[in-house]
Motif scaffolding. Structure first.
Motif, short mmCIF file in Angstrom:
data_model
loop_
_atom_site.label_atom_id
_atom_site.label_comp_id
_atom_site.label_asym_id
_atom_site.label_seq_id
_atom_site.Cartn_x
_atom_site.Cartn_y
_atom_site.Cartn_z
N MET A 22 0.84 -1.21 0.00
CA MET A 22 0.00 0.00 0.00
C MET A 22 0.87 1.25 0.00
SD MET A 22 -3.16 0.98 0.03
CE MET A 22 -3.86 2.61 0.13
N LEU A 23 1.86 1.27 0.96
CA LEU A 23 2.76 2.42 1.03
C LEU A 23 3.54 2.58 -0.27
CD1 LEU A 23 4.33 2.56 4.59
CD2 LEU A 23 3.18 4.39 3.31
N LEU A 24 3.95 1.44 -0.79
CA LEU A 24 4.73 1.45 -2.03
C LEU A 24 3.92 2.07 -3.16
CD1 LEU A 24 7.61 0.15 -2.52
CD2 LEU A 24 6.36 -1.50 -3.93
N ARG A 25 2.61 1.67 -3.21
CA ARG A 25 1.75 2.20 -4.27
C ARG A 25 1.61 3.70 -4.14
NH1 ARG A 25 -3.74 -0.54 -4.66
NH2 ARG A 25 -4.17 1.32 -5.89
N ILE A 26 1.46 4.16 -2.89
CA ILE A 26 1.30 5.59 -2.70
C ILE A 26 2.56 6.32 -3.15
CG2 ILE A 26 1.14 7.38 -0.92
CD1 ILE A 26 -0.86 5.66 0.49
N ARG A 27 3.75 5.67 -2.89
CA ARG A 27 4.99 6.35 -3.24
C ARG A 27 5.13 6.52 -4.76
NH1 ARG A 27 10.08 3.58 -0.88
NH2 ARG A 27 8.72 3.20 0.90
N THR A 28 4.57 5.57 -5.50
CA THR A 28 4.71 5.68 -6.95
C THR A 28 3.60 6.50 -7.59
OG1 THR A 28 3.52 3.62 -7.14
CG2 THR A 28 5.92 3.49 -7.20
N MET A 29 2.62 6.93 -6.78
CA MET A 29 1.50 7.69 -7.36
C MET A 29 1.93 9.09 -7.75
SD MET A 29 -1.80 7.00 -5.04
CE MET A 29 -2.54 5.40 -4.94
N PRO A 30 1.29 9.64 -8.79
CA PRO A 30 1.55 11.06 -9.07
C PRO A 30 0.96 11.90 -7.94
CG PRO A 30 -0.16 10.20 -10.50
CD PRO A 30 0.39 9.03 -9.76
N PRO A 31 1.55 13.08 -7.66
CA PRO A 31 1.11 13.87 -6.51
C PRO A 31 -0.38 14.24 -6.57
CG PRO A 31 2.82 14.99 -7.79
CD PRO A 31 2.69 13.64 -8.35
N ARG A 32 -0.90 14.41 -7.78
CA ARG A 32 -2.31 14.78 -7.90
C ARG A 32 -3.22 13.72 -7.28
NH1 ARG A 32 -6.14 15.80 -12.17
NH2 ARG A 32 -5.62 13.71 -12.77
N LEU A 41 -5.84 13.93 -4.13
CA LEU A 41 -7.24 13.51 -4.29
C LEU A 41 -7.62 12.51 -3.21
CD1 LEU A 41 -9.33 14.28 -6.47
CD2 LEU A 41 -8.85 12.09 -7.55
N LEU A 42 -6.71 11.54 -3.01
CA LEU A 42 -6.93 10.51 -2.01
C LEU A 42 -7.05 11.13 -0.62
CD1 LEU A 42 -6.99 7.59 -2.98
CD2 LEU A 42 -4.81 7.23 -1.83
N ALA A 43 -6.15 12.09 -0.34
CA ALA A 43 -6.18 12.75 0.96
C ALA A 43 -7.50 13.50 1.13
CB ALA A 43 -5.00 13.71 1.08
N GLY A 44 -7.96 14.14 0.02
CA GLY A 44 -9.24 14.86 0.07
C GLY A 44 -10.37 13.92 0.41
N TYR A 45 -10.42 12.75 -0.26
CA TYR A 45 -11.49 11.80 0.02
C TYR A 45 -11.43 11.32 1.46
CZ TYR A 45 -12.79 11.41 -4.89
OH TYR A 45 -13.25 11.67 -6.14
#
Lengths: 302, 364
Positions: B1-11, B15-19
């Protein structure tokens, strides 16, 4: 026997009103692929115009002349609704060509506003229009069957409108231009037809007919701000059933829905009758998805 | 999960944080809101579930349904029938008594069980949508024709429910119940529990729609929206996808209807008529069709505005709503969510203009 004649007459009477309302819809929908949900409110405008004309006659004309107000109310309703339609086309509809679903939503918003405005001007309760004296009573045919003059008058009015539309669409120059735009907009534009003007005039004529329909509805019962919404969905069903592009389709669509509605409601109850009519329409569309009479076209996406 | 977040684009991360923040706010709302406000918010969140479903079929598949009031109402009636039978305690519900019925109609019998009522509340609307979809999409009846048919469906359903007074309670609808499984529906504790249940179901519905939209299924839906015939030529059968999407969408509306009944305590034909059905479309339009977050936001915002304005100025509210329809459809086809995008694009263009002054590209 009397019952059958009466039901037939009722069916034709309902059909004729549906036809008058659907006529304008079929033209605008067929030509511009615009779903005008404010059509019901144009009907309302026609009805209130008749009401205003009646009040003017009652207050400013001698009593003997009152009976003839209706002769003036019909063209007045047509004119007022025509102008409204023209304004609506110029101000809103022309931004929505090619987006039928959006046109549906936007015109619904317009209809909502018109209803509220009517409520502010004329009040929320229904108002009655006194029918002219010469339309009271009825014609007695054999047995005990009485056909009310009002209904007969409406049927006559619808036939007249239909005939006028036929002359306009199939026998006049501007009607020919209209059909050309309907069948192939680009080609018509290439040949020098101003499609903008054709669209505007056609929409206005469709609206004007809605006005006449509203005027006719004043003979049947009281009128209110939401009079149009009562008929509008049935009228759209007529267009769907009849197909788009030819007058004949609309006529048969109106006859089909009006007659079956009357018959089913006679056999069952009013609410079940509506369900049966809807099921019949869906079943019919399985057989002819484009409606009774559809304009032939080779294009894939339309 | 953490790994996926690290590879995500900042946008995506924003968005995820907003949700996550939105979900946290929703969960904590009972701590600050009064019981009345909480009940209102719960109702709006139930509406948001309808908006999600509508967005799936309209925003992603391009099919406008004006019939979602019916599906909403069917779900509502399923729940109300259970509550009513429960409240009558084995006797005939009062309105049947008044209408002269002597025995419970057969189709009311199974609604004595809550499990059946809940299942029926989702599955009945889904099934109705599936059947209607089968008979229309198979024949390529689409666009405005389909929309008009769904609108006719609303009319006949409302007429039917009003007409069959003995079985449906007529214009008054089904009302007069107060308990769910022995807990009083009016008590603040139950209300709070129901609110949280609604939040959980809304998040569940959101995740379901999100999964559907991101999957291959969702890609086909968007392809159908943008060019149905091309999808057909590639070898897909668009009708199946349309039917399934319409059916899921109707099921979500049914779920929302059930929650609505629990929050409001009444369901009647006027809540499933033409006007509510079109209002549901407005929620999606104003929030932004084609974005799930926009649909939820639109439902909550517009209903908050409505409850704020309409009680004091009902006339102005109707004028305002009509104008909103016109403005949104003509000028903001992508709704509020699209507005953010438009602003961002304007900002980016400005930045690009400034950049263009500084650096000259060799190609230009």
């Amino acid at each position: 026997m009397d019952m059958i004649v009466l039901q037939l007459f009722n069916g034709i009477s309902v059909s004729s009103i549906l036809l008058l309302i659907a006529l304008g819809l079929a033209i605008t929908f067929g030509l511009m692929k615009v779903i005008n949900m404010a059509h019901g409110e144009l009907i309302m405008i026609g009805a209130y115009t008749a009401y205003v004309v009646q009040n003017l006659f009652a207050s400013y004309m001698p009593d003997e002349a009152f009976g003839w107000y209706f002769a003036l109310a019909i063209p007045a309703s047509f004119g007022v609704a025509f102008v409204f339609g023209l304004v609506l086309e110029m101000g809103l509809i022309r931004f929505l060509y090619g987006r039928p679903l959006d046109s549906l939503l936007a015109t619904w918003g317009v209809g909502l506003m018109l209803q509220q405005i009517a409520r502010s001007i004329f009040g929320a309760p229904n108002v009655g229009v006194t029918s002219p004296e010469w339309l009271n009573g009825g014609m007695t045919v054999f047995g005990g069957v009485v056909l009310p003059y009002k209904r007969l008058f409406i049927i006559g009015l619808v036939l007249l409108c239909l005939f006028a539309m036929y002359l306009y669409i199939y026998r006049s120059h501007s009607g020919r231009r209209m059909r050309a735009v309907m069948q192939n907009r680009e080609m018509a534009a290439c040949l020098g037809i101003s499609t903008r003007r054709v669209d505007a005039v056609t929409f206005a004529i469709g609206s004007g007919i809605a006005g006449i329909a509203g005027c006719a509805l004043t003979l049947i019962g009281p009128i209110g701000p939401s009079i149009g919404t009562y008929y509008i969905v049935d009228a759209f069903m007529v267009v769907v059933l009849g197909g788009v592009g030819k007058l004949v389709g609309t006529v048969f669509g109106a006859l089909g829905i009006g007659m079956s509605n009357t018959l089913f409601e006679y056999w069952t109850t009013a609410s079940l009758g509506k369900v049966l009519v809807f099921l019949c329409i869906v079943a019919f569309l399985q057989w002819k998805p484009m409606g009774l009479v559809a304009m032939r076209s080779r294009s894939l996406d339309n | 999960m953490l790994l996926r977040i690290r590879t995500m684009p900042p946008r995506r991360i924003w968005l995820l944080a907003g949700y996550a923040a939105a979900a946290a706010v929703l969960f904590c709302a009972p701590l600050v809101l009064s019981d009345f406000r909480l009940n209102l918010l719960a109702k709006f969140l139930a509406y948001a579930i309808v908006a999600l479903g509508l967005d799936l079929i309209w925003g992603y598949t391009g099919i406008l349904s004006l019939g979602h009031g019916v599906f909403f109402g069917l779900g509502g009636y399923a729940m109300a029938m259970y509550l009513k039978l429960d409240a009558s305690g084995g006797r005939l519900p009062d309105f049947m008594d008044w209408s002269g019925l002597t025995a419970l109609p057969w189709f009311w019998e199974p609604f004595g069980s809550l499990a059946f009522a809940v299942l029926a509340g989702v599955l009945l609307p889904a099934l109705l949508a599936l059947v209607l979809g089968y008979f229309t999409f198979r024949n390529r009846i689409r666009g405005v024709y389909f929309t008009i048919l769904t609108q006719a469906l609303v009319i006949i359903t409302v007429t039917l429910f009003v007409g069959q007074q003995a079985y449906t309670g007529g214009t008054n609808g089904v009302t007069g119940y107060s308990k769910l499984l022995g807990f009083s529906l009016a008590s603040p504790d139950t209300k709070r529990f129901l609110y949280w249940a609604t939040v959980v179901l809304l998040i569940g519905a959101f995740l379901l729609c999100h999964y559907l939209v991101k999957s291959r299924f969702g890609k086909v839906l968007r392809a159908i929206r943008d060019g149905e015939n091309r999808v057909r030529f590639i070898g897909y059968n668009p009708a199946v996808y349309q039917m399934v999407a319409f059916s899921i969408s109707a099921g979500l509306a049914g779920l929302a209807g059930m929650l609505f009944v629990l929050h409001v305590g009444i369901i009647s034909p006027s809540m499933m008529g033409i006007v509510p059905s079109i209002e549901m479309v407005l929620w999606v339009a104003i929030g932004g069709r084609g974005t799930l977050g926009g649909a939820v936001l639109g439902a909550v915002l517009l209903n908050s505005a409505k409850s704020a304005f309409s009680e004091s100025y009902p006339d102005i509210w109707i004028l305002f709503m009509g104008a909103l329809f016109v403005v949104v459809v003509v000028f903001l086809p992508k709704g509020a969510a699209g507005l953010f995008g438009q602003l961002k694009r304007i900002g980016r263009r400005k930045a690009a203009d400034e950049g263009a002054n500084g650096v000259r590209h060799p190609a230009v």
